[in-house]
Write an enzyme that holds these catalytic residues in place. Structure first.
Site, PDB file in Angstrom:
ATOM      1  CG  ASP A 140      -1.899   1.134   1.211  1.00 51.75           C
ATOM      2  OD1 ASP A 140      -1.517   2.252   0.794  1.00 51.75           O
ATOM      3  OD2 ASP A 140      -3.059   0.923   1.592  1.00 51.75           O
ATOM      4  CG  HIS A 141       1.632   3.927  -3.361  1.00 48.45           C
ATOM      5  ND1 HIS A 141       0.515   3.413  -3.948  1.00 48.45           N
ATOM      6  CD2 HIS A 141       1.557   5.255  -3.524  1.00 48.45           C
ATOM      7  CE1 HIS A 141      -0.210   4.388  -4.439  1.00 48.45           C
ATOM      8  NE2 HIS A 141       0.393   5.534  -4.203  1.00 48.45           N
ATOM      9  CG  HIS A 149      -4.275   4.277  -0.936  1.00 53.98           C
ATOM     10  ND1 HIS A 149      -3.271   3.346  -0.858  1.00 53.98           N
ATOM     11  CD2 HIS A 149      -4.568   4.402  -2.255  1.00 53.98           C
ATOM     12  CE1 HIS A 149      -2.969   2.918  -2.077  1.00 53.98           C
ATOM     13  NE2 HIS A 149      -3.748   3.547  -2.940  1.00 53.98           N
TER      14      HIS A 149
HETATM   15  P1  NAD Z   1       1.771  -2.328 -17.079  1.00 59.46           P
HETATM   16  O1  NAD Z   1       0.599  -2.748 -17.892  1.00 59.46           O
HETATM   17  O2  NAD Z   1       2.479  -1.074 -17.445  1.00 59.46           O
HETATM   18  O3  NAD Z   1       2.851  -3.494 -17.094  1.00 59.46           O
HETATM   19  C1  NAD Z   1       2.516  -4.845 -17.086  1.00 59.46           C
HETATM   20  C2  NAD Z   1       3.764  -5.703 -17.231  1.00 59.46           C
HETATM   21  O4  NAD Z   1       3.353  -7.064 -17.216  1.00 59.46           O
HETATM   22  C3  NAD Z   1       4.543  -5.519 -18.514  1.00 59.46           C
HETATM   23  O5  NAD Z   1       5.916  -5.654 -18.223  1.00 59.46           O
HETATM   24  C4  NAD Z   1       4.083  -6.708 -19.368  1.00 59.46           C
HETATM   25  O6  NAD Z   1       5.070  -7.154 -20.288  1.00 59.46           O
HETATM   26  C5  NAD Z   1       3.905  -7.740 -18.326  1.00 59.46           C
HETATM   27  N1  NAD Z   1       2.993  -8.817 -18.747  1.00 59.46           N
HETATM   28  C6  NAD Z   1       1.686  -8.707 -19.103  1.00 59.46           C
HETATM   29  N2  NAD Z   1       1.189  -9.936 -19.394  1.00 59.46           N
HETATM   30  C7  NAD Z   1       2.187 -10.818 -19.209  1.00 59.46           C
HETATM   31  C8  NAD Z   1       2.308 -12.233 -19.336  1.00 59.46           C
HETATM   32  N3  NAD Z   1       1.263 -13.005 -19.692  1.00 59.46           N
HETATM   33  N4  NAD Z   1       3.489 -12.802 -19.052  1.00 59.46           N
HETATM   34  C9  NAD Z   1       4.540 -12.065 -18.669  1.00 59.46           C
HETATM   35  N5  NAD Z   1       4.493 -10.742 -18.534  1.00 59.46           N
HETATM   36  C10 NAD Z   1       3.337 -10.117 -18.808  1.00 59.46           C
HETATM   37  O7  NAD Z   1       1.265  -2.298 -15.561  1.00 59.46           O
HETATM   38  P2  NAD Z   1       1.799  -1.356 -14.342  1.00 59.46           P
HETATM   39  O8  NAD Z   1       1.177  -0.012 -14.461  1.00 59.46           O
HETATM   40  O9  NAD Z   1       3.272  -1.433 -14.261  1.00 59.46           O
HETATM   41  O10 NAD Z   1       1.109  -2.037 -13.087  1.00 59.46           O
HETATM   42  C11 NAD Z   1       1.526  -3.279 -12.538  1.00 59.46           C
HETATM   43  C12 NAD Z   1       0.838  -3.509 -11.205  1.00 59.46           C
HETATM   44  O11 NAD Z   1       1.154  -2.458 -10.324  1.00 59.46           O
HETATM   45  C13 NAD Z   1      -0.678  -3.553 -11.266  1.00 59.46           C
HETATM   46  O12 NAD Z   1      -1.132  -4.463 -10.293  1.00 59.46           O
HETATM   47  C14 NAD Z   1      -1.082  -2.150 -10.870  1.00 59.46           C
HETATM   48  O13 NAD Z   1      -2.376  -2.122 -10.298  1.00 59.46           O
HETATM   49  C15 NAD Z   1      -0.028  -1.846  -9.846  1.00 59.46           C
HETATM   50  N6  NAD Z   1       0.219  -0.435  -9.631  1.00 59.46           N
HETATM   51  C16 NAD Z   1       0.751   0.355 -10.606  1.00 59.46           C
HETATM   52  C17 NAD Z   1       1.038   1.685 -10.349  1.00 59.46           C
HETATM   53  C18 NAD Z   1       1.676   2.563 -11.399  1.00 59.46           C
HETATM   54  O14 NAD Z   1       2.080   3.665 -11.036  1.00 59.46           O
HETATM   55  N7  NAD Z   1       1.786   2.153 -12.629  1.00 59.46           N
HETATM   56  C19 NAD Z   1       0.747   2.234  -9.100  1.00 59.46           C
HETATM   57  C20 NAD Z   1       0.205   1.408  -8.123  1.00 59.46           C
HETATM   58  C21 NAD Z   1      -0.048   0.084  -8.399  1.00 59.46           C
END
Ligand code: NAD
Length: 490
Positions: A177-178, A240
């Site tokens: 939970d950032h 949060h």
């Molecule tokens: P994103 O869509 O940008 O990245 C997804 C990643 O997963 C990519 O590297 C993709 O290649 C990989 N991927 C997808 N399907 C795949 C598969 N079948 N096999 C292997 N790799 C696969 O997502 P994100 O924004 O980086 O978010 C990731 C997680 O973090 C999510 O749970 C999101 O809710 C959480 N999150 C993200 C943020 C943010 O700032 N982006 C903030 C809080 C939480």
């Protein structure tokens, strides 16, 4: 003592979170000497990439966040890439071989951190395979770091948790939970428990109400598809907002260990008065932003955003009145509100103290202002205390004065980012600033009862606040019923 060493495996290493947060945070830890000299990171994602192409993308994302540094050349040589579809069972064995080789090469003592920075639908599958294909058979520690959302409601969270727990024990699961990584959220505890002038007042005899606001200026942007199934209640309140409330309301822990702190937080969730049916309508307000045309600048309403239904019932704003049914807090409402497309970007906590028993001073016929303690979480970081004092020459009058401590004056490179702290905590095995399963389960059961009411009844009044404002009128009326008002969060 030496920093612990571990192999860090990042699933989703070409994603947004890895690039914007995880790689820069790892580099900052390295810069500060908080990474062991023996470190190694394996990036896992679906795309085909060579090690060197991956290393260049890591370099690029660090440079975007931190600027150019000569030691980056050396730093990125510790990054490896494994192309792998996490749903493809045959690929885990190759990943295991790579991990074992690197473990030997860098002498990582068999310690492993698996960071799942991917869509939540994959969490279960990955955990299953890590165990069945032997990636978790290690001599050292094994830890699973998991991003939000943790489930969609209580039943799906239980299902996910049961699955993860086949491969990892509760104390090996680090649920991110950032907000808990933020400097000023961690400071809530310090302000409360390290100051003789606050803790004695921190109860229903001296506090009249608490207000927690987390407002965003941005709308849903490109995340309409996700947000339509989530809404502000699941996206912000379940995690949060309720985490901040738990830190504000918990009893002092016996010791500052993760177990003691989390057990006090769990008691807050257990004391949180559950709302059902009519009580939801009385104590919670939902909102959805509509279009605005201030200064001739047309702004989309939520229903005009990409991937959003034209009659969407999804809330982009929530305000609520929480009651903590225990000795300390009986009778003190804790108001929360959060939303998108609001007037300012701000996360703040306002603790309003009760009026003194008899007022000897009048300020132009007005009553005295109450004392307020404001904790600024973001983007400002700091504390303000509002007192009443006499201005020079102005006898018999009391005027509000503000004592301000700003954390922002501290050099930015030196204030660790949330993800940096959380990664470091995980490496050290300190789970204080992660959500324990009991907290997650209790907060879902609270939130689910509200979603049930809202989902079963189309919000006729939507959209009910104009983009760029502080939310619907009903959110103000919620406090007015109790004789309060939202303190501005400029
Ligand atoms: P994103 O869509 O940008 O990245 C997804 C990643 O997963 C990519 O590297 C993709 O290649 C990989 N991927 C997808 N399907 C795949 C598969 N079948 N096999 C292997 N790799 C696969 O997502 P994100 O924004 O980086 O978010 C990731 C997680 O973090 C999510 O749970 C999101 O809710 C959480 N999150 C993200 C943020 C943010 O700032 N982006 C903030 C809080 C939480």
């Amino acid at each position: 003592s030496e920093n612990p060493t571990a192999l860090i495996m990042i699933f989703g290493a070409t994603g947004d979170l890895a690039k914007r947060k995880l790689f820069p945070s790892l580099y900052r830890l390295f810069k500060r000497g908080k990474l062991s000299e023996r470190y190694c990171i394996i990036g896992v994602a679906r795309r085909e990439l060579t090690n060197s192409a991956f290393q260049e993308s890591v370099r690029q994302s660090i440079e975007e966040a931190e600027g150019h540094h000569d030691d980056l050349n050396e730093f990125i040589t510790h990054f490896y890439y494994h192309s792998h579809d996490v749903t493809d069972s045959s690929s885990y064995l190759a990943l295991k071989t790579l991990a074992n080789d690197l473990d030997t090469h860098y002498q990582l003592e068999g310690n492993r951190i698996f960071y799942l920075a991917m869509a939540p639908e994959f969490f279960g599958t990955i955990a299953d395979h890590l165990k069945s294909d032997g990636l978790t058979d290690v001599d050292g520690f094994k830890r699973l770091v998991i991003e939000k959302p943790f489930g969609h409601d209580l039943p799906s969270a239980i299902e996910l948790n049961n699955r993860l727990r086949q491969a990892f024990a509760e104390e090996e699961v680090y649920r991110i939970d950032h907000y808990l990584g933020k400097e000023m959220v961690q400071n809530i505890e310090v302000i409360r428990f390290a100051n003789a002038i606050f803790e004695p007042l921190w109860n229903n005899r001296y506090i009249s109400n608490i207000q927690v606001t987390s407002s965003e200026v941005l709308g849903v942007e490109e995340r309409g598809r996700y947000y339509e199934n989530s809404g502000a209640l699941r996206d912000m309140v379940q995690n949060h907002m309720l985490q901040m409330v738990a830190l504000l309301a918990m009893e002092p822990p016996i010791k500052l260990t993760d177990e003691e702190i989390r057990s006090e937080k769990v008691k807050v969730f257990r004391a949180l008065k559950s709302l059902e049916g009519e009580a939801v309508k009385e104590n919670f307000v939902r909102g959805q932003y509509g279009p605005s045309n201030k200064n001739n600048e047309p702004i989309n309403g939520y229903r005009q955003e990409p991937m959003v239904k034209a009659d969407s019932n999804t809330e982009t704003f929530v305000a609520g009145k929480l009651i903590i049914d225990n000795f300390r807090w009986a009778g003190v409402p804790i108001f929360i509100r959060t939303g998108k497309k609001m007037a300012t970007k701000s996360t703040k906590i306002v603790v309003q103290f009760k009026d003194i028993p008899m007022n000897l001073y009048y300020q132009h016929e007005k009553t005295l202002n109450p004392n307020l303690l404001v904790i600024h979480i973001q983007p400002d970081e700091g504390i303000s205390l509002y007192l009443n004092a006499q201005k020079s020459g102005d006898t018999m009058n009391a005027t509000p004065v503000k004592l301000n401590f700003s954390n922002n004056s501290v050099d930015h490179m030196n204030t660790p980012e949330a993800y940096e702290r959380l990664l470091y905590d995980c490496m050290r095995g300190d789970a204080t600033n992660f959500a324990h399963w009991d907290e997650v389960a209790l907060s879902w059961s609270f939130v689910d009862k509200i979603s049930q009411v809202w989902e079963n009844q189309q919000a006729e009044q939507f959209p009910n606040y104009e983009a760029g404002t502080m939310g619907p009128k009903a959110a103000d009326e919620l406090l007015e019923k109790d004789g309060f008002h939202w303190w501005p969060v400029e």
